[in-house]
Design an enzyme around this catalytic site. Structure first.
Site, PDB file in Angstrom:
ATOM      1  N   TYR A  20      32.714  32.057  40.777  1.00 24.14           N
ATOM      2  CA  TYR A  20      31.502  31.273  41.000  1.00 24.14           C
ATOM      3  C   TYR A  20      31.836  29.868  41.486  1.00 24.14           C
ATOM      4  O   TYR A  20      32.511  29.103  40.789  1.00 24.14           O
ATOM      5  CB  TYR A  20      30.704  31.212  39.698  1.00 24.14           C
ATOM      6  CG  TYR A  20      29.441  30.405  39.750  1.00 24.14           C
ATOM      7  CD1 TYR A  20      28.441  30.704  40.666  1.00 24.14           C
ATOM      8  CD2 TYR A  20      29.244  29.341  38.877  1.00 24.14           C
ATOM      9  CE1 TYR A  20      27.269  29.974  40.698  1.00 24.14           C
ATOM     10  CE2 TYR A  20      28.079  28.608  38.893  1.00 24.14           C
ATOM     11  CZ  TYR A  20      27.093  28.923  39.811  1.00 24.14           C
ATOM     12  OH  TYR A  20      25.939  28.191  39.849  1.00 24.14           O
ATOM     13  N   PHE A  32      18.815  23.031  39.137  1.00 23.83           N
ATOM     14  CA  PHE A  32      20.242  23.356  39.187  1.00 23.83           C
ATOM     15  C   PHE A  32      20.498  24.486  40.185  1.00 23.83           C
ATOM     16  O   PHE A  32      19.989  24.453  41.288  1.00 23.83           O
ATOM     17  CB  PHE A  32      20.778  23.616  37.776  1.00 23.83           C
ATOM     18  CG  PHE A  32      20.864  22.344  36.967  1.00 23.83           C
ATOM     19  CD1 PHE A  32      21.980  21.527  37.056  1.00 23.83           C
ATOM     20  CD2 PHE A  32      19.797  21.929  36.170  1.00 23.83           C
ATOM     21  CE1 PHE A  32      22.047  20.324  36.354  1.00 23.83           C
ATOM     22  CE2 PHE A  32      19.853  20.727  35.467  1.00 23.83           C
ATOM     23  CZ  PHE A  32      20.984  19.940  35.570  1.00 23.83           C
ATOM     24  N   SER A  33      21.285  25.504  39.805  1.00 24.04           N
ATOM     25  CA  SER A  33      21.786  26.447  40.798  1.00 24.04           C
ATOM     26  C   SER A  33      20.728  27.373  41.380  1.00 24.04           C
ATOM     27  O   SER A  33      21.025  28.127  42.311  1.00 24.04           O
ATOM     28  CB  SER A  33      22.922  27.280  40.213  1.00 24.04           C
ATOM     29  OG  SER A  33      24.087  26.501  40.101  1.00 24.04           O
ATOM     30  N   THR A  34      19.513  27.324  40.888  1.00 24.78           N
ATOM     31  CA  THR A  34      18.437  28.028  41.574  1.00 24.78           C
ATOM     32  C   THR A  34      18.312  27.509  43.002  1.00 24.78           C
ATOM     33  O   THR A  34      17.849  28.214  43.892  1.00 24.78           O
ATOM     34  CB  THR A  34      17.116  27.887  40.798  1.00 24.78           C
ATOM     35  OG1 THR A  34      17.340  28.271  39.441  1.00 24.78           O
ATOM     36  CG2 THR A  34      16.044  28.794  41.369  1.00 24.78           C
TER      37      THR A  34
END
Length: 363
Positions: free
Chosen positions: A150, A60-62
Site C-alpha cells: 500500500y 483521507f485515502s478515500t
C-alpha cells in the site's frame, strides 16, 4: 428516493443520536439514479453547524478514488499509457532500479515506494517539488512490478507528477476541469481546497479510545503519520490548501456522483471501465501482510462482502472510516464520509449491509 433512503437515514440518525458518530453523509446511485442522499449530525461541534449534502469532509485515502480516476482520464485522453515507463516523462525517477516502473505499477501499488522517504514529514507535504525530488531519488523496497504494498501518501504524488509533466497542470486543476465542472459537482471534491471554501469544510474529531498500536519503528514500513489518520492533520489549513492527491476533501454525494459517471460512461467508455476494474495484481500486501487483489488504481471487492458475493466492486476506504466504491455488476456507486475518525469501518459496514439487503430484495 424511497424506502432505502428512509432506512439509511434512520440508521445514521441513530448513530449520531447515540453518540457513535458526530457527522455522517451517505450517497448512493443505482443504474444512474440517486437513491440515497442522507446526512446526519454536525459539521462543527463547536458551532453546532449541521452537516449538509454539500459539506466537504477531509476523508483521507478515500481521495485515492479521485486520483486513480484522473489517472484513467489521462490515459483515455492520450496523455499517458499504462505501460509506458515513468522515465519517459520523469527521467530522474529511474535511479536505483526504478527505470522499469510504469503507470501500471503506480496504479497497482507495485512500484516499491510504499513509504515516503524519512526526510519527508507532514510539514513537507505541501512542497510538491521537494516531495517528488525525494521520491525520484529513493531506492525501492522491491523491483517494480514484483510485489504489492500500500502506497499510503506516495501514490498521489506519483500519479500527480506524471500528470503534471504530461499536461503541465496540477491535479487540483485537472480535477476541476475534467470531473467536478462537467458533472456539476463543483465544491464537492477537492485537492487543494480554495481558501474561500475553508470556512464551509467540516471539522474532524478523533475518537478518544485507544487506537491499535503499530509495529515497532524498526519493523514499520510506514511512518506513524502515514499509517494512522489524525484529526489535527485533516483540520490543518496548510494541508487543506495543499495538493496532496493521496488524500482528499469530499462530500459523499461528490464521490458517488463521480463513480456513477464512471459506471454510466460519462467519464470513461465501457471498454476502459472493463480494463480499469479487472484484476491487475494479486498477492500479499507487503505493508500490512494481508491478501491484496488490485485493479488498476483500486482494491477489488466490497469491504465486508461475503465470499459468495464474489464482489466485483472497486474503491478505496479512508483511514478513520470513510469509504467509496463502484460496483459495475450491480450498477451501484456508493460513498460514505464522516467527521469522527475511528480505527474501524463499522459504520460503513453497517450501511453497506443495509444497502446490500435492499438490493438483494429488489432484483
Amino acid at each position: 428516493m424511497g424506502e432505502i433512503q428512509e432506512q439509511i437515514q434512520r440508521h445514521i440518525d441513530t448513530l449520531v443520536g447515540t453518540g457513535a458518530e458526530t457527522g455522517v453523509q451517505v450517497a448512493v446511485y443505482r443504474d444512474g439514479a440517486l437513491i440515497v442522499d442522507a446526512v446526519a449530525g454536525t459539521a462543527d461541534p463547536a458551532s453546532g453547524r449541521p452537516v449538509t449534502s454539500d459539506t466537504p469532509i477531509f476523508s483521507f485515502s478515500t481521495g485515492k478514488n479521485v486520483a486513480a480516476t484522473l489517472a484513467h482520464l489521462l490515459v483515455a485522453r492520450g496523455f499517458l499509457d499504462y505501460d509506458s515507463p515513468v522515465t519517459d516523462l520523469w527521467p530522474e525517477f529511474g535511479v536505483h532500479g526504478k527505470a522499469t516502473a510504469t503507470l501500471r505499477h503506480v496504479l497497482t501499488h507495485t512500484v516499491g515506494l510504499p513509504a515516503m522517504p524519512r526526510e519527508i514529514t507532514p510539514g513537507e507535504l505541501p512542497d510538491w517539488s521537494r516531495v517528488c525530488e525525494s521520491l525520484a531519488a529513493a531506492e525501492p523496497r522491491w523491483r517494480p512490478g514484483t510485489a504489492m504494498g500500500y502506497h499510503s501518501y506516495t501514490f498521489g504524488y506519483l500519479v500527480g507528477e506524471l500528470a503534471r509533466r504530461a499536461t503541465g497542470r496540477p491535479m487540483c486543476e485537472l480535477l476541476r476541469e475534467w470531473i467536478t465542472a462537467p458533472l456539476g459537482i463543483d465544491g464537492q471534491l477537492h485537492f487543494a481546497a480554495p481558501k474561500d471554501s475553508l470556512p464551509g469544510l467540516a471539522r474532524l474529531e478523533q475518537q478518544a479510545r485507544q487506537w491499535p498500536a503499530g509495529p515497532d519503528d524498526g519493523d514499520a514500513i510506514l511512518a506513524p503519520w502515514e499509517n494512522q489518520p489524525s484529526a489535527d492533520f485533516g483540520n490543518n489549513r496548510e494541508i487543506l490548501r495543499a495538493d496532496i492527491p493521496s488524500v482528499g476533501i469530499a462530500t459523499a454525494h461528490g464521490l458517488a456522483a463521480m463513480y456513477n459517471a464512471v459506471l454510466q460512461g460519462k467519464l470513461v467508455d465501457s471498454a476502459r471501465l472493463a480494463e480499469l476494474s479487472a484484476l491487475a495484481f494479486e498477492g500479499v500486501d507487503q505493508v500490512f501482510g494481508t491478501p491484496a487483489r488490485m485493479a488498476l488504481g483500486f482494491p477489488i471487492g466490497r469491504i465486508g462482502a461475503p465470499a459468495e458475493e464474489n464482489s466485483a466492486a472497486f474503491g478505496w476506504p479512508g483511514g478513520g472510516g470513510s469509504y467509496a466504491y463502484a460496483d459495475p455488476a450491480r450498477g451501484v456507486a456508493f460513498a460514505l464520509t464522516k467527521t469522527r475518525l475511528v480505527p474501524n469501518f463499522d459504520t460503513a459496514l453497517s450501511v453497506t449491509t443495509i444497502l446490500a439487503v435492499h438490493l438483494a430484495g429488489t432484483r
